[in-house]
Design a protein around this motif. Structure first.
Motif, PDB file in Angstrom:
ATOM      1  N   UNK A 175      51.302  38.941  56.059  1.00 14.48           N
ATOM      2  CA  UNK A 175      49.929  38.706  55.608  1.00 14.48           C
ATOM      3  C   UNK A 175      49.595  39.611  54.429  1.00 14.48           C
ATOM      4  N   UNK A 176      49.950  40.884  54.543  1.00 14.65           N
ATOM      5  CA  UNK A 176      49.685  41.813  53.440  1.00 14.65           C
ATOM      6  C   UNK A 176      50.445  41.409  52.184  1.00 14.65           C
ATOM      7  N   UNK A 177      51.687  40.985  52.336  1.00 13.49           N
ATOM      8  CA  UNK A 177      52.480  40.555  51.172  1.00 13.49           C
ATOM      9  C   UNK A 177      51.820  39.347  50.502  1.00 13.49           C
ATOM     10  N   UNK A 178      51.390  38.386  51.286  1.00  8.75           N
ATOM     11  CA  UNK A 178      50.734  37.196  50.732  1.00  8.75           C
ATOM     12  C   UNK A 178      49.479  37.602  49.971  1.00  8.75           C
ATOM     13  N   UNK A 179      48.680  38.491  50.538  1.00  7.57           N
ATOM     14  CA  UNK A 179      47.436  38.879  49.873  1.00  7.57           C
ATOM     15  C   UNK A 179      47.686  39.733  48.635  1.00  7.57           C
ATOM     16  N   UNK A 180      48.679  40.588  48.670  1.00 13.54           N
ATOM     17  CA  UNK A 180      49.026  41.380  47.479  1.00 13.54           C
ATOM     18  C   UNK A 180      49.480  40.447  46.351  1.00 13.54           C
ATOM     19  N   UNK A 181      50.333  39.491  46.664  1.00 16.51           N
ATOM     20  CA  UNK A 181      50.774  38.533  45.655  1.00 16.51           C
ATOM     21  C   UNK A 181      49.588  37.701  45.150  1.00 16.51           C
ATOM     22  N   UNK A 182      48.722  37.282  46.066  1.00 16.30           N
ATOM     23  CA  UNK A 182      47.557  36.513  45.675  1.00 16.30           C
ATOM     24  C   UNK A 182      46.645  37.253  44.704  1.00 16.30           C
ATOM     25  N   UNK A 183      46.394  38.523  44.992  1.00 16.43           N
ATOM     26  CA  UNK A 183      45.553  39.310  44.080  1.00 16.43           C
ATOM     27  C   UNK A 183      46.287  39.619  42.778  1.00 16.43           C
TER      28      UNK A 183
END
Length: 134
Positions: free
Chosen positions: A123-131
């Motif tokens: 989840x953190x990886x997805x959100x970091x990539x998203x931002x």
């Protein structure tokens, strides 16, 4: 017939006793898997709202985008992302057991930990990539 005093001699239901259950990793994983399933059902209503707003027109879509762009909206999206990833990894864990593989106690404990940690990390990886791409 004699009166028998059964007080103190009857078994007590485990839910009455304090500390009757020890919280185990399998319990945490099972409960969180069920919670993530419920979160996914609720999240699908929010996804449907966003898609319906998109179909209605620009004003409705702008309202939906404002909602999802707020702090509360992003928190809901973050929890939805966690639920999706946690539930998916839990499904992979069950698939591995259906093979059957990794059925020894240390391997089972590893899969429990991998499910719990993997859900948060992915989840953190997805959100970091998203931002990063915004």
């Amino acid at each position: 017939m004699t009166d028998v005093d059964l007080k103190g001699k009857r078994p007590i239901s485990p839910h009455v006793q304090h500390g009757a259950y020890k919280l185990t990793l399998s319990m945490v994983t099972s409960i969180s898997h069920r919670m993530s399933g419920v979160a996914l059902y609720v999240g699908l209503f929010f996804l449907a709202y966003w898609l319906i707003a998109l179909a209605i027109g620009p004003e409705a879509f702008e309202t939906a985008q404002t909602l999802w762009g707020s702090i509360l909206g992003r928190l809901v999206l973050f929890v939805f992302t966690w639920a999706l990833m946690h539930h998916m990894i839990g499904g992979i864990r069950h698939f591995i057991w259906d093979i059957p593989a990794m059925m020894e106690k240390p391997q089972i404990e590893f899969l429990y930990r991998a499910t719990l940690i993997g859900g948060f990390v992915s989840t953190l990886i997805i959100w970091v990539i998203g931002y990063a791409v915004m």
